[in-house]
Every structure is written in structure tokens, then in C-alpha cells.
Design a protein around this motif. Structure first.
Motif, PDB file in Angstrom:
ATOM      1  N   UNK A   3      15.149  -9.001  22.409  1.00 18.75           N
ATOM      2  CA  UNK A   3      15.233  -8.163  21.282  1.00 18.75           C
ATOM      3  C   UNK A   3      14.254  -8.885  20.061  1.00 18.75           C
ATOM      4  N   UNK A   4      14.126  -7.366  19.210  1.00 17.94           N
ATOM      5  CA  UNK A   4      12.418  -8.181  18.801  1.00 17.94           C
ATOM      6  C   UNK A   4      12.915  -9.162  17.566  1.00 17.94           C
ATOM      7  N   UNK A   5      12.289 -10.263  17.250  1.00 19.57           N
ATOM      8  CA  UNK A   5      12.224 -10.463  15.904  1.00 19.57           C
ATOM      9  C   UNK A   5      12.290 -10.344  14.297  1.00 19.57           C
ATOM     10  N   UNK A   6      11.314  -8.861  14.306  1.00 18.31           N
ATOM     11  CA  UNK A   6      11.096  -8.486  13.222  1.00 18.31           C
ATOM     12  C   UNK A   6      10.478  -7.066  13.788  1.00 18.31           C
ATOM     13  N   UNK A   7      10.509  -6.809  11.991  1.00 12.48           N
ATOM     14  CA  UNK A   7      10.491  -5.252  11.836  1.00 12.48           C
ATOM     15  C   UNK A   7       8.603  -4.703  13.183  1.00 12.48           C
ATOM     16  N   UNK A   8       7.917  -5.983  13.055  1.00 12.49           N
ATOM     17  CA  UNK A   8       6.781  -5.487  13.506  1.00 12.49           C
ATOM     18  C   UNK A   8       6.118  -5.815  15.233  1.00 12.49           C
ATOM     19  N   UNK A   9       7.268  -6.301  15.912  1.00 12.29           N
ATOM     20  CA  UNK A   9       7.752  -7.399  17.134  1.00 12.29           C
ATOM     21  C   UNK A   9       7.916  -6.102  17.839  1.00 12.29           C
ATOM     22  N   UNK A  10       7.627  -5.993  19.155  1.00 11.94           N
ATOM     23  CA  UNK A  10       8.852  -4.797  20.615  1.00 11.94           C
ATOM     24  C   UNK A  10       9.339  -5.559  21.058  1.00 11.94           C
TER      25      UNK A  10
END
Length: 94
Positions: free
Chosen positions: A40-47
Motif C-alpha cells: 500500500x502506498x504511503x501517500x499520493x506520490x508513492x506507488x
């Protein structure tokens, strides 16, 4: 180093995919990719993609400075073998 023929397919993956967290052993020390996975991505910029050599010593992953975020095209330029997998969904369908 020869450019990957897959590079054209991922040039704009930064926008679609987010950034990839990569061990400095790969990007700075030139070691090959030993394993990679998506969480799961850590935030919106993380894939959610995590790429490592597999030779990182115990505790290496606990030091944030040992990793950096890169766009997909940059990572594929260094490790073209991972390109076909980058479209796989993260757990939970992200």
C-alpha cells in the motif's frame, strides 16, 4: 549502458504510477535488483513499489537515508527487468 526498449512505455509512468522507493545499493552503488514488491502506498506520490538488492545488511532499511524516491523511467533505465511488473496492482487494488 544500453537504453531499455521498455523505457518508452514508462516515460510518463511517474504521473500514472507515483514514485518508487529504491535502495541506494541499486541506484548509487550499482548493485542489481535482488527483489522488489508492492505494498500500500504511503501517500499520493508513492506507488507502493519497493526495490532492493537483497544484499542490504541488517538494519539498513531502518535508515531513511539509505533509500530515495525515483520516477519509474529512472528506475527502469537502471533496472529494465522490472518494467513488465510495474503495472501490477498494490494490495487492496491501489
Amino acid at each position: 549502458m544500453q537504453k531499455s526498449p521498455l523505457l518508452g512505455c514508462v516515460k510518463n509512468m511517474k504521473i500514472l504510477l507515483g514514485y518508487i522507493l529504491v535502495s541506494n545499493q541499486i541506484m548509487k552503488d550499482g548493485k542489481p535488483v535482488g527483489f522488489f514488491y508492492r505494498e500500500q502506498p504511503d501517500n499520493g506520490d508513492d506507488s507502493g513499489w519497493r526495490v532492493m538488492s537483497g544484499d542490504e545488511p541488517e538494519g539498513y532499511e531502518d535508515v531513511a537515508a539509505n533509500f530515495a524516491l525515483y520516477n519509474a523511467a529512472t528506475v527502469v533505465d537502471v533496472a529494465p527487468e522490472i518494467a513488465p511488473f510495474l503495472t501490477a496492482e498494490a494490495p487492496g487494488g491501489v
